[in-house]
Write a protein that holds these residues in place. Structure first.
Motif, short mmCIF file in Angstrom:
data_model
loop_
_atom_site.label_atom_id
_atom_site.label_comp_id
_atom_site.label_asym_id
_atom_site.label_seq_id
_atom_site.Cartn_x
_atom_site.Cartn_y
_atom_site.Cartn_z
N PRO A 89 -36.66 69.26 -39.09
CA PRO A 89 -37.71 68.45 -38.46
C PRO A 89 -37.74 68.74 -36.97
N PRO A 90 -38.86 68.56 -36.29
CA PRO A 90 -38.96 68.97 -34.90
C PRO A 90 -38.08 68.18 -33.96
N ASN A 91 -37.79 66.92 -34.29
CA ASN A 91 -37.06 66.11 -33.32
C ASN A 91 -35.54 66.27 -33.40
N ASN A 92 -35.06 67.24 -34.20
CA ASN A 92 -33.62 67.51 -34.16
C ASN A 92 -33.25 68.30 -32.90
N PHE A 93 -34.20 69.06 -32.37
CA PHE A 93 -34.13 69.58 -31.01
C PHE A 93 -32.83 70.30 -30.70
N SER A 94 -32.46 71.24 -31.55
CA SER A 94 -31.30 72.10 -31.29
C SER A 94 -29.98 71.35 -31.21
N LEU A 95 -29.95 70.15 -31.75
CA LEU A 95 -28.71 69.38 -31.69
C LEU A 95 -28.16 69.17 -33.09
N GLY A 96 -26.90 68.84 -33.16
CA GLY A 96 -26.29 68.56 -34.45
C GLY A 96 -25.34 67.40 -34.33
N TYR A 97 -24.46 67.27 -35.30
CA TYR A 97 -23.50 66.17 -35.31
C TYR A 97 -22.09 66.73 -35.39
N VAL A 98 -21.20 66.12 -34.64
CA VAL A 98 -19.78 66.42 -34.75
C VAL A 98 -19.08 65.13 -35.11
N VAL A 99 -18.33 65.15 -36.19
CA VAL A 99 -17.53 63.99 -36.56
C VAL A 99 -16.08 64.41 -36.57
N GLY A 100 -15.21 63.43 -36.41
CA GLY A 100 -13.81 63.81 -36.37
C GLY A 100 -12.88 62.62 -36.40
N THR A 101 -11.62 62.95 -36.38
CA THR A 101 -10.57 61.93 -36.41
C THR A 101 -9.51 62.29 -35.38
N ILE A 102 -8.76 61.30 -34.99
CA ILE A 102 -7.65 61.50 -34.07
C ILE A 102 -6.44 60.78 -34.65
N GLY A 103 -5.31 61.43 -34.60
CA GLY A 103 -4.14 60.84 -35.23
C GLY A 103 -2.85 61.42 -34.69
N ILE A 104 -1.78 61.15 -35.39
CA ILE A 104 -0.43 61.52 -34.96
C ILE A 104 -0.21 63.01 -35.14
N SER A 105 0.45 63.63 -34.18
CA SER A 105 0.85 65.02 -34.28
C SER A 105 2.36 65.08 -34.14
N ASN A 106 3.01 65.55 -35.16
CA ASN A 106 4.47 65.59 -35.17
C ASN A 106 5.00 66.88 -34.56
N ALA A 107 6.16 66.80 -33.95
CA ALA A 107 6.78 67.97 -33.35
C ALA A 107 7.04 69.02 -34.42
N GLY A 108 6.77 70.28 -34.08
CA GLY A 108 7.01 71.37 -35.01
C GLY A 108 5.83 71.72 -35.89
N GLU A 109 4.78 70.88 -35.89
CA GLU A 109 3.60 71.20 -36.69
C GLU A 109 2.80 72.29 -36.00
N PRO A 110 2.02 73.07 -36.76
CA PRO A 110 1.14 74.07 -36.14
C PRO A 110 0.16 73.41 -35.18
N LEU A 111 -0.20 74.13 -34.11
CA LEU A 111 -1.15 73.58 -33.16
C LEU A 111 -2.48 73.28 -33.81
N ASN A 112 -2.87 74.11 -34.79
CA ASN A 112 -4.12 73.90 -35.49
C ASN A 112 -3.85 73.31 -36.88
#
Length: 902
Positions: free
Chosen positions: A78-101
């Motif tokens: 549709p025309p009013n999406n105007f080159s934009l999109g959606y980013v969804v996500g979560t934030i949580g605990i990162s334990n030592a030794g886990e991969p960065l990604n």
């Protein structure tokens, strides 16, 4: 903000699939990525949230962030999406030794035959917590339509399939509520279920199933025949099933390497959530001409589940790319052509996977889904001394085409624009930041370190070229030098008659522009001023107006009034300084709205005058804040009561209380009626016959502060550490100085600079004493008169200098009084205005942090201002009503503090 930290670099190019159905193009892709925020510093505000407190206690100074690109579009419908999109996500605990990604312990995947572009659903990481809590991330797993809405694929459930039993055991009889309103935005695509201990073992797989489907991988529900009978039996199609092995890079899966540089990348393999030992891992390069070398011998994982590979760039990088014509619909003359230019790097995709029976195949990754990316970068081959023409311009020109939005901040193809003091310092600062810093210069993100170092050396000594130096030394009359890339001069047609005359044809107060001589002394100004009545009208105040007061109103230390001696207290001084911060801030939206309504490359002289004034107002804001901070009180800026409302009567603190203050596109009448009046010198003879007009100018407002500062003495200045310093050295003789306040003299220096830059250093001098530059009031008069102010003799000036041409066609047709009212949700205007408003609120928050004990945050504030510039211009270009084929009225920025959608 709740916390700040360092964002570990990542690139959202893995887990790519055709998420948007019904559109066969790259616009249809969805993707996800996970990274880590380290070195977190928590602020006091998080203590108001039990969730944030729990997160801080569990994670300490490191968190994990997972983001999914929900959808994005470049074109209709549709025309009013105007080159934009959606980013969804979560934030949580990162334990030592886990991969960065790190993206969870385990993963659900589709069948190999269903991998992109055929998959209906896509990979879903999951984790089983110690309390038998199952968490599944479906943010990048479910399809959307061209309107970015989740597609109805029928009831879906999480279940368990046991190898020994050909049926699916549903974890919950309730389907996943993915079609409920705003489910993806409210949940981030995360679902949690409690499961029985030991449910998921080597003989039991987690699955995502679709109800009432037929085909391969279709199962009955365990116990269903007994419960419901043969005729009522439901069938469940397996959409996703757990992969026994889960493979991904341990660290950065994007590496930037120059010629002969190497990088070791560990690849991490788990089996049912645990490190997998003795698993054969392969890497594969299909391109025989690849610029990357790696030993492709299979390697087995160690006890930590890791196998490492070393990648090298064995030959110099030499690539070219053709860039399309940049679009410039309002630019006069010929449009720029497509260009074939050198590029500074090439990306190579290196496939990796688990080897099965000594074959380089895997059931987890297909296409671009599992790749290491090596960006090979061309090294610097230039020799010193580095010059603009030979070394820097060819690089900056690439980014001029790659990042056209940068043109709203500085023209990367123009030596004069790049070498302005402000732009040089901005480039030095941003290019010296750590690569992971969010303010790192985006336009140089893909430069090799050696080329970046070359540019930094040049910025310290910006030589143009030997050719240019020789040209500048040539005094011959016929010298003509027109290098194609040195400067683009637009053709903005001047109006047939001066716009000043046409706009003010029915009014008489432009005679000041026509005088041969203007004597800058009080008597002459008062005798000759044509617009005394208008000026007096703006000063007029009502005795009953509650806003027309201030703590030091009318204060003078030389006054005989006994009540005045009670006014000058530390508290009253601090309260009036807070109002001063508000006054300086209130002028910025006024000036910036008119400034950025000017079309690029048109009305250039006017643009530079307005921009210079606006920048000095920002310095005044910081200067007043420093004085207040020095007295032990922090300014308040991120507050609804602080942000001015437009339209309004007057400025804060009873300054010009009857002046009609509106946000308008640039026009000469607005400059004269509002800008000139705001900066009007404190001409006492105009107000003296009328007591209700006295003390209502900016100059008088600051003189009250000045007198009280002299009375209270040095002892009130107790905080120098929290004061703000400009992030780079200001060019001498241009914008001015931000004084550190430690005593009366330094406070007076700051106050005097504000007064003089606004109204001049005295009745006989229209310049400020420190820099010798024309004060704001006279700058605005230059615009109105269409001529620069020129000194005639020791006592006289006149507006007889170079012409300042105003082309009314070089202004965007922004609506009058822009604001949130009248903007329809879902339109392009709404999208751009809302984006502007978010940056504006972020600017206020960062400014509050800067003034409240984090003075180094000033650089973030300055860079947010640059970002606000881009968003302001975008609001100027988008129509208010897309369906109106007659009126081209554009949207304009929204400077309101609050904007809550109803």
């Amino acid at each position: 903000h709740a916390f700040k930290g360092e964002w570990t670099r990542n690139v959202i190019v893995q887990n790519v699939w055709q998420k948007m159905k019904g559109l066969e193009s790259s616009d249809s892709f969805g993707t996800s990525s996970t990274t880590t925020i380290t070195n977190i510093v928590w602020s006091e505000s998080y203590k108001h949230s039990p969730i944030l407190q729990e997160l801080e206690e569990a994670s300490g100074n490191q968190l994990q962030v997972s983001l999914s690109l929900y959808s994005y579009r470049h074109s209709d419908p549709p025309p009013n999406n105007f080159s934009l999109g959606y980013v969804v996500g979560t934030i949580g605990i990162s334990n030592a030794g886990e991969p960065l990604n790190y993206g969870g312990d385990r993963v659900l995947i589709p069948k190999v035959s269903d991998f992109p572009p055929n998959a209906l659903t896509f990979k879903a990481p999951f984790k089983v917590h110690s309390q038998n809590l199952l968490t599944v991330d479906l943010s990048n797993s479910l399809p959307v339509n061209i309107y970015s809405t989740l597609i109805d694929i029928g009831p879906i459930f999480l279940g368990i399939i046991h190898d020994a039993i050909e049926c699916v055991e549903l974890i919950s009889s309730d389907p996943i509520p993915y079609l409920s309103e705003n489910w993806i935005k409210k949940t981030g695509g995360i679902v949690d279920y409690q499961i029985s201990p030991g449910s998921l073992t080597s003989s039991a797989s987690l699955v995502l199933v679709q109800q009432n489907s037929t085909g391969e991988d279709t199962y009955s529900e365990c116990g269903q025949k007994i419960l419901h009978g043969e005729d009522d039996e439901h069938k469940y199609l397996v959409l996703l099933r757990e992969s026994a092995h889960y493979i991904r890079p341990m660290g950065f899966y994007l590496q930037r390497l120059e010629y002969l540089e190497s990088a070791e990348i560990p690849i991490y393999v788990t089996h049912l959530g645990n490190p997998a030992e003795n698993v054969a891992v392969y890497v594969k390069i299909d391109d025989s001409e690849s610029g990357v070398a790696v030993d492709t011998t299979m390697k087995t994982t160690n006890s930590d589940g890791v196998a490492s590979f070393t990648f090298t760039v064995p030959k110099p990088v030499n690539k070219k790319r053709t860039y399309p014509k940049p679009k410039c619909p309002r630019c006069p003359g010929e449009q720029p052509e497509a260009r074939t230019l050198d590029i500074d790097g090439q990306v190579y995709y290196i496939e990796y996977g688990i080897s099965e029976n000594d074959q380089t195949t895997t059931t987890q990754c297909t296409g671009n889904d599992c790749n290491i990316l090596i960006k090979t970068l061309s090294s610097n081959t230039a020799t010193r001394p580095y010059t603009w023409d030979d070394d820097v311009y060819p690089i900056f020109r690439q980014y001029y085409f790659l990042y056209p939005v940068m043109g709203d901040i500085l023209n990367l193809t123009d030596y004069d624009s790049v070498t302005k003091h402000h732009n040089l310092e901005l480039l030095k600062h941003s290019m010296n930041l750590d690569f992971n810093d969010p303010n790192y210069m985006p336009a140089t993100r893909d430069l090799s370190p050696s080329k970046q170092q070359m540019i930094l050396e040049w910025l310290a000594n910006p030589i143009r070229s030997k050719l240019f130096v020789n040209f500048m030394l040539d005094d011959s009359d016929d010298k003509i030098h027109r290098s194609q890339h040195m400067k683009y001069i637009p053709v903005c047609a001047p109006p047939e008659t001066t716009t000043a005359q046409s706009e003010f044809s029915s009014r008489s107060y432009l005679s000041v522009c026509m005088r041969d001589k203007i004597a800058f002394n009080t008597n002459t100004v008062c005798d000759d001023m044509d617009d005394i009545n208008y000026y007096r009208a703006t000063l007029k105040r009502s005795a009953t107006d509650p806003k027309c007061t201030r703590p030091l109103y009318g204060y003078s230390r030389e006054s005989d009034n006994p009540n005045f001696s009670k006014l000058c207290t530390l508290k009253n001084l601090q309260d009036q300084l807070q109002i001063a911060v508000q006054i300086e801030f209130a002028t910025i939206p006024l000036y910036l709205t008119s400034l950025y309504s000017i079309v690029d490359r048109c009305n250039v002289e006017i643009y530079h005058i307005l921009r210079r004034v606006a920048m000095q107002e920002m310095l005044h804001l910081v200067q007043v804040a420093n004085i207040l901070i020095a007295t032990g009180k922090k300014p308040i800026v991120d507050n609804a009561a602080f942000v001015p409302k437009y339209p309004s009567k007057g400025l804060p603190g009873c300054v010009h209380p009857n002046l009609k203050v509106n946000l308008e596109k640039f026009n000469l009448k607005h400059v004269h009626d509002v800008f000139v009046t705001i900066e009007q010198p404190n001409i006492t003879c105009i107000a003296e016959p009328f007591p209700e007009l006295v003390n209502n100018t900016i100059g008088q407002f600051y003189h009250e502060i000045e007198d009280c500062v002299k009375v209270l003495g040095d002892e009130i200045y107790t905080d120098e550490e929290s004061q703000v310093a400009w992030p780079w050295e200001l060019s001498p003789g241009t914008l001015g100085t931000v004084y550190k306040i430690k005593d009366v003299n330094s406070a007076l220096s700051g106050i005097n600079q504000i007064i003089e830059q606004g109204e001049g250093s005295g009745p006989l001098n229209p310049t400020d004493a420190a820099t010798g530059n024309i004060a704001h009031y006279y700058r605005f008069q230059e615009i109105v008169c269409g001529r620069k102010l020129k000194k005639v003799d020791d006592k006289h000036y006149a507006y007889i200098g170079d012409r300042i041409v105003f082309d009314p066609h070089g202004v965007w047709p922004m609506r009058q009084r822009p604001g949130k009212r009248g903007i329809v949700k879902g339109t392009n205007c709404y999208t751009e205005a809302k984006s502007f408003h978010k940056i504006f609120r972020a600017l206020l928050r960062e400014l509050q942090n800067t003034f409240n004990g984090e003075p180094n945050s000033i650089i973030n504030t300055v860079e947010l201002m640059e970002s606000l510039l881009v968003h302001t211009k975008r609001t100027m270009r988008v129509k208010l009503d897309e369906d109106d084929d007659v009126d081209d009225e554009t949207c304009g920025p929204v400077w309101d503090y609050d904007w809550d959608d109803e």
